[in-house]
Design an enzyme around this catalytic site. Sequence first.
Site, short mmCIF file in Angstrom:
data_model
loop_
_atom_site.label_atom_id
_atom_site.label_comp_id
_atom_site.label_asym_id
_atom_site.label_seq_id
_atom_site.Cartn_x
_atom_site.Cartn_y
_atom_site.Cartn_z
N ARG A 14 2.77 -12.33 -1.05
CA ARG A 14 2.91 -13.79 -1.18
C ARG A 14 4.15 -14.20 -1.97
NH1 ARG A 14 -2.80 -14.42 -3.92
NH2 ARG A 14 -1.75 -12.76 -5.05
N LYS B 198 -7.19 4.26 -3.62
CA LYS B 198 -8.45 4.16 -4.33
C LYS B 198 -8.47 2.84 -5.11
CE LYS B 198 -7.36 6.03 -8.77
NZ LYS B 198 -7.54 6.90 -9.89
N ASP C 50 -5.16 10.28 -2.01
CA ASP C 50 -5.52 10.77 -3.33
C ASP C 50 -4.30 11.57 -3.77
OD1 ASP C 50 -6.30 12.29 -5.53
OD2 ASP C 50 -8.38 12.34 -4.89
N HIS C 51 -3.48 10.95 -4.63
CA HIS C 51 -2.17 11.55 -4.87
C HIS C 51 -2.26 12.92 -5.56
CE1 HIS C 51 -2.89 9.05 -8.42
NE2 HIS C 51 -2.32 10.04 -9.06
N ASP D 34 -12.91 6.29 -11.98
CA ASP D 34 -11.46 6.35 -11.89
C ASP D 34 -10.96 7.77 -11.62
OD1 ASP D 34 -8.83 5.17 -12.14
OD2 ASP D 34 -8.66 6.17 -14.07
N HIS E 263 -10.32 12.41 -7.81
CA HIS E 263 -9.41 13.52 -8.11
C HIS E 263 -10.15 14.79 -8.54
CE1 HIS E 263 -6.62 10.30 -8.02
NE2 HIS E 263 -6.85 9.86 -9.22
N LYS F 172 -9.27 9.33 -21.54
CA LYS F 172 -8.05 8.69 -22.06
C LYS F 172 -7.98 8.88 -23.56
CE LYS F 172 -7.29 5.21 -18.53
NZ LYS F 172 -5.98 5.77 -18.10
N1 LIG Z 1 -0.20 1.03 -9.73
C1 LIG Z 1 -0.68 2.25 -9.69
O1 LIG Z 1 -0.14 3.18 -10.28
C2 LIG Z 1 -1.93 2.56 -8.88
C3 LIG Z 1 -2.54 3.80 -9.03
C4 LIG Z 1 -3.67 4.09 -8.26
C5 LIG Z 1 -4.16 3.16 -7.37
N2 LIG Z 1 -3.57 1.95 -7.27
C6 LIG Z 1 -4.10 1.01 -6.29
O2 LIG Z 1 -3.04 0.59 -5.43
C7 LIG Z 1 -3.21 -0.78 -5.09
C8 LIG Z 1 -1.98 -1.55 -5.52
O3 LIG Z 1 -1.73 -1.34 -6.89
P1 LIG Z 1 -0.74 -2.25 -7.75
O4 LIG Z 1 -0.80 -1.72 -9.11
O5 LIG Z 1 0.56 -2.36 -7.08
O6 LIG Z 1 -1.51 -3.61 -7.69
P2 LIG Z 1 -1.02 -5.05 -8.12
O7 LIG Z 1 0.35 -5.02 -8.68
O8 LIG Z 1 -2.13 -5.67 -8.89
O9 LIG Z 1 -1.04 -5.78 -6.70
C9 LIG Z 1 -0.12 -5.50 -5.68
C10 LIG Z 1 0.24 -6.78 -4.98
O10 LIG Z 1 -0.87 -7.27 -4.24
C11 LIG Z 1 -0.79 -8.67 -4.14
N3 LIG Z 1 -2.06 -9.28 -4.49
C12 LIG Z 1 -2.66 -9.27 -5.71
N4 LIG Z 1 -3.82 -9.96 -5.67
C13 LIG Z 1 -3.94 -10.41 -4.41
C14 LIG Z 1 -4.91 -11.20 -3.74
N5 LIG Z 1 -6.00 -11.63 -4.38
N6 LIG Z 1 -4.74 -11.48 -2.46
C15 LIG Z 1 -3.65 -11.03 -1.79
N7 LIG Z 1 -2.67 -10.30 -2.36
C16 LIG Z 1 -2.83 -9.99 -3.66
C17 LIG Z 1 0.27 -9.13 -5.14
O11 LIG Z 1 1.39 -9.57 -4.41
P3 LIG Z 1 1.67 -11.14 -4.18
O12 LIG Z 1 1.12 -11.88 -5.35
O13 LIG Z 1 3.15 -11.20 -4.06
O14 LIG Z 1 0.96 -11.41 -2.91
C18 LIG Z 1 0.63 -7.89 -5.90
O15 LIG Z 1 1.99 -7.80 -6.19
C19 LIG Z 1 -4.49 -1.23 -5.77
O16 LIG Z 1 -5.56 -1.08 -4.86
C20 LIG Z 1 -4.64 -0.25 -6.92
O17 LIG Z 1 -5.98 -0.12 -7.32
C21 LIG Z 1 -2.46 1.64 -8.00
#
Ligand SMILES: NC(=O)c1ccc[n+]([C@@H]2O[C@H](COP(=O)([O-])OP(=O)(O)OC[C@H]3O[C@@H](n4cnc5c(N)ncnc54)[C@H](OP(=O)(O)O)[C@@H]3O)[C@@H](O)[C@H]2O)c1
Length: 519
Positions: A63, A168, A197-198, A255, A260, A360
């Site tokens: 968005r 996940k 699952d990295h 988590d 993992h 943690k």
């Molecule tokens: N970050 C990590 O290291 C990590 C590790 C393991 C798993 N994950 C998983 O990977 C996924 C993404 O992680 P992330 O850390 O990048 O998440 P994030 O930053 O919270 O969200 C990614 C993007 O999704 C969009 N978004 C957020 N809420 C939304 C909503 N309600 N409706 C539609 N779009 C929405 C937002 O983009 P806009 O606002 O621009 O639309 C946001 O930039 C998640 O499922 C998370 O659990 C992440």
Amino acid sequence: MSATTLERPQTDSVRLERTPDPCVMVIFGASGDLTKRKLLPAVYMLFKEHLVPPNFSIVGFSRSPMSDDEFRSHMRDGVEEFGGPVDTATWQKFAAGLRYISAHPHHPEEYAKLTGVLSELDRERGTGGNRVYYLAVPPSSFLPIVRNLQAAGLAQPEQAWARVIIEKPFGHDLESAQALNCELSKVFREEQIYRIDHYLGKETVQNLLVFRFANGIFEPIWNRRYVDHVQITAAETLGVENRASYYEEAGALRDMVQNHMLQLLTMTAMEPPVAFDAETVRAEKVKVLRAIRPLCSEDTPHCAVRGQYGPGQIGGEKVVGYRQEPGVDPNSNTETFAAVKLHIENWRWAGVPFYLRAGKRLARHATEIAVQFRQPPLRLFEGTHAIPPNLIVVRIQPDEGIALRFSAKRPGPATRVRDVNMDFRYSTSFGMASANAYERLLLDCMLGDPSLFASSRFVELGWSLLTPMLEAWKNHPAPDFPNYAAGTWGPAAADKLMDYGQSWRSPSQSDDDAATPME
Ligand SMILES: NC(=O)c1ccc[n+]([C@@H]2O[C@H](COP(=O)([O-])OP(=O)(O)OC[C@H]3O[C@@H](n4cnc5c(N)ncnc54)[C@H](OP(=O)(O)O)[C@@H]3O)[C@@H](O)[C@H]2O)c1
């Protein structure tokens, strides 16, 4: 080849390097943390190393308002910050394939824009109609997006392939995981769904199978006759960082353990597969989960321990307790530490406890699998110091490698025994850093190889095993939280999980003990 000629299965034993078909990766959640920190650095490296075709393209979809050029510049920052130096000529070629769509992924009418950009890329860059959809969004967006892809006719392209990668958490208990799998299966066939699952992308995890099955000396002793118990540890020194809202709902069991750690357990315990193809390897892992003695809520106090960190010290610095972290409920009942004892009731492992522990703010950053062997009769050495049993430690991170502990005679006239280590280190033996796990996994998805991704069956069996514990913990809030100080090895109660004569290891100080996030 005639019908009577025996065909040699070419890729059964080795996985050869291949290049994927031209394709477009559509990243939903392209403005987010995961895209910048992990996905773009990984695909840029694949591009740089010519592991993806030169016309490989990416469409970011989220968005936040951004132009194509702003998206490119944002992604370049991410690659430089989290990947490494960027070579300008290579970046320009890579960036030519980057597009951005600013749209709400829940709104079906927005998908016409996506269809338009994809057709343009197919026409201009020859991407052949092949798609990887990466759902880097919160789980509540998974189903709206896949349904919208289906409604736009993008889920089952004709004469091309489409695959979807989801991150996940795959549900938060058995029921929600089953519901998610059921809904996903209405849009994509199981072979199109890649649950990432990295941990499985790490060289050291993949090396477990080579270590076990490509060597003649380990497999004969890898069973209940010789092994006393197995400890799998995933310890972080970091706290909850900026993910409090996610972690408050998840906790350590969901988590780390459900995904993992169960993957590490199954790779440690599985039978040799007859081939290294996805179906065979994943079936062997599922067999291990099916052989684990099921637990009910009443078993939880005997087979699981939870903990939550209070204030303490990490690396000489004072840190706050979990309940004082920003975004955390001051009365939170969420566990930041979980230890579980499991029994695999098959011919190889009956009677050998598998202990899993994740937490943690523990004393050290280390993920490892320690296989401890039974003690031999030691009457011969009575009077010398206590002789520790043999141990094989597979270090997943940091300082990737494998160590074998055995006893040796101390130099000198007396028969004094001391334990010593034979140590293999990836960094010194191969002289190169392991590839980032996301590089390997993204490449595998483009190649259509799901061996290193979790199957729906694995995910559901994992949840069915742990859901009774989650329920017990939810119904009985911990009376003693916080019950361990940051910088220690967790609550004292974890010691009571161990059988007589067993104790938790303290993974040793590594050369590379950086406080990086658990990966
Ligand atoms: N970050 C990590 O290291 C990590 C590790 C393991 C798993 N994950 C998983 O990977 C996924 C993404 O992680 P992330 O850390 O990048 O998440 P994030 O930053 O919270 O969200 C990614 C993007 O999704 C969009 N978004 C957020 N809420 C939304 C909503 N309600 N409706 C539609 N779009 C929405 C937002 O983009 P806009 O606002 O621009 O639309 C946001 O930039 C998640 O499922 C998370 O659990 C992440």
